[in-house]
Design a protein around this motif. Structure first.
Motif, PDB file in Angstrom:
ATOM      1  N   SER A 145      26.073  58.019  39.502  1.00 52.50           N
ATOM      2  CA  SER A 145      27.769  58.372  39.396  1.00 52.50           C
ATOM      3  C   SER A 145      28.138  59.747  39.796  1.00 52.50           C
ATOM      4  CB  SER A 145      28.428  57.608  38.098  1.00 52.50           C
ATOM      5  OG  SER A 145      28.168  56.501  38.101  1.00 52.50           O
ATOM      6  N   GLN A 148      32.823  53.389  38.711  1.00 48.71           N
ATOM      7  CA  GLN A 148      32.056  52.474  37.905  1.00 48.71           C
ATOM      8  C   GLN A 148      33.149  51.661  36.851  1.00 48.71           C
ATOM      9  OE1 GLN A 148      28.567  54.456  36.224  1.00 48.71           O
ATOM     10  NE2 GLN A 148      27.737  52.625  35.331  1.00 48.71           N
ATOM     11  N   ASP A 171      30.441  51.823  43.038  1.00 54.08           N
ATOM     12  CA  ASP A 171      29.485  52.302  41.945  1.00 54.08           C
ATOM     13  C   ASP A 171      29.487  50.998  41.132  1.00 54.08           C
ATOM     14  OD1 ASP A 171      28.229  53.402  40.012  1.00 54.08           O
ATOM     15  OD2 ASP A 171      29.222  55.201  39.854  1.00 54.08           O
ATOM     16  N   GLU A 172      28.296  50.116  41.193  1.00 55.89           N
ATOM     17  CA  GLU A 172      27.945  49.072  40.356  1.00 55.89           C
ATOM     18  C   GLU A 172      29.378  48.221  40.461  1.00 55.89           C
ATOM     19  OE1 GLU A 172      25.741  49.083  36.739  1.00 55.89           O
ATOM     20  OE2 GLU A 172      25.323  51.349  37.093  1.00 55.89           O
TER      21      GLU A 172
HETATM   22 MG   LIG Z   1      26.751  55.211  36.787  1.00 55.17          MG
END
Ligand SMILES: [Mg+2]
Ligand SMILES: Nc1ncnc2c1ncn2[C@@H]1O[C@H](COP(=O)(O)OP(=O)(O)OP(=O)(O)O)[C@@H](O)[C@H]1O
Length: 245
Positions: free
Chosen positions: A43, A79, A152-153
């Motif tokens: 991140s 995220q 991010d994810e």
């Molecule tokens: Mg992360």
């Protein structure tokens, strides 16, 4: 055109080195995933690319233009979905486009429906589940006008079925529009299924450990995940993640 290159990026927090001389590139219309241990700095890498942080050393370029510390050039899905609580779902997803005066309500409504959010256009974020918020944030980043997208994810809060649906949908959208995507995930299968390349990071500090080119032809079908070759790839990446640096 959207070609990203990171050259020798290093970053420390409070004297602790998190990223050490990370170099990587994403070509135009390429789909690249990053996998790495939790806390390794994935991140942080995105915060640097998005200009929220500046590297201690090294340079970030998009199409030859230096991006260090510059915001707004890429589309970035953090995220934790940062939706604006005072805006409805529909007003949240068109936000990125609205900022440059190119709001497309019809497309937004279509995409919300595809993501299982029909009927929620006028709802507010506090009325949504975690997975629904994630889908709204994802659609917002897909609708924003920038040609380079960092995710991010994006599917981590989704159940397995919704996740598979969203992966398929992301792939079909990407195959149609071919924007450049840098994607962080903990899920090796997801990385393999989606990507042209998978980059493995080490931790403490993070370095690029491996950069694999994934050969499965496109358009990819869900059944590819059941093939022997896919299983072999999964093993290769697991092993790479497990080897102590
Ligand atoms: Mg992360
Ligand atoms: N602003 C900050 N100030 C101080 N330390 C930070 C800051 N941001 C991140 N860190 C530290 O940097 C390290 C990497 O964090 P980061 O969030 O980038 O990891 P990650 O790879 O994304 O982890 P995860 O997979 O769990 O999301 C962690 O040790 C974290 O505590």
């Amino acid at each position: 055109m959207a070609e990203l290159s990171l050259i020798d990026i290093s970053k420390s927090f409070d004297g602790k080195q998190i990223l050490e001389r990370i170099s990587l590139s994403v070509s135009d219309a390429e789909f690249v995933s990053i996998v790495g241990p939790s806390g390794s700095g994935k991140s942080t890498l995105f915060h640097l690319i998005g200009g929220l942080l500046e590297p201690d050393s090294g340079d970030i370029y998009l199409d030859g233009e230096r991006l260090n510390g510059k915001r707004g050039t890429i589309s970035y899905m953090p995220q934790t979905p940062s939706l604006m609580p005072w805006r409805t779902v529909l007003d949240n997803v068109v936000l990125g486009a609205e900022l440059i005066g190119r709001k497309n309500g019809k497309k937004a409504i279509e995409m919300l429906a595809k993501a299982g959010l029909a009927g929620y256009e006028e709802a507010y974020p506090n009325q949504l589940s975690g997975g629904m918020k994630q889908r709204v944030a994802f659609i917002r980043s897909m609708l924003s006008p920038q040609s380079f997208i960092c995710l991010d994810e994006p599917f981590s809060a989704l159940d397995e079925f919704t996740r598979l649906d969203m992966q398929q949908w992301l792939l079909s959208m990407w195959e149609d529009h071919r924007r450049s995507i840098l994607f962080v995930t903990h899920n090796i299968e997801e990385a393999l299924f989606l990507s042209d390349r998978v980059i493995v990071l080490s931790s403490g500090p993070a370095r690029v450990k491996a950069d694999f080119t994934i050969p499965f032809p496109r358009p990819r079908k869900e059944s590819v995940v059941l093939s022997q070759e896919f299983l072999e790839w999964k093993k290769t990446i697991y092993q790479e993640l497990q080897v102590i640096t």
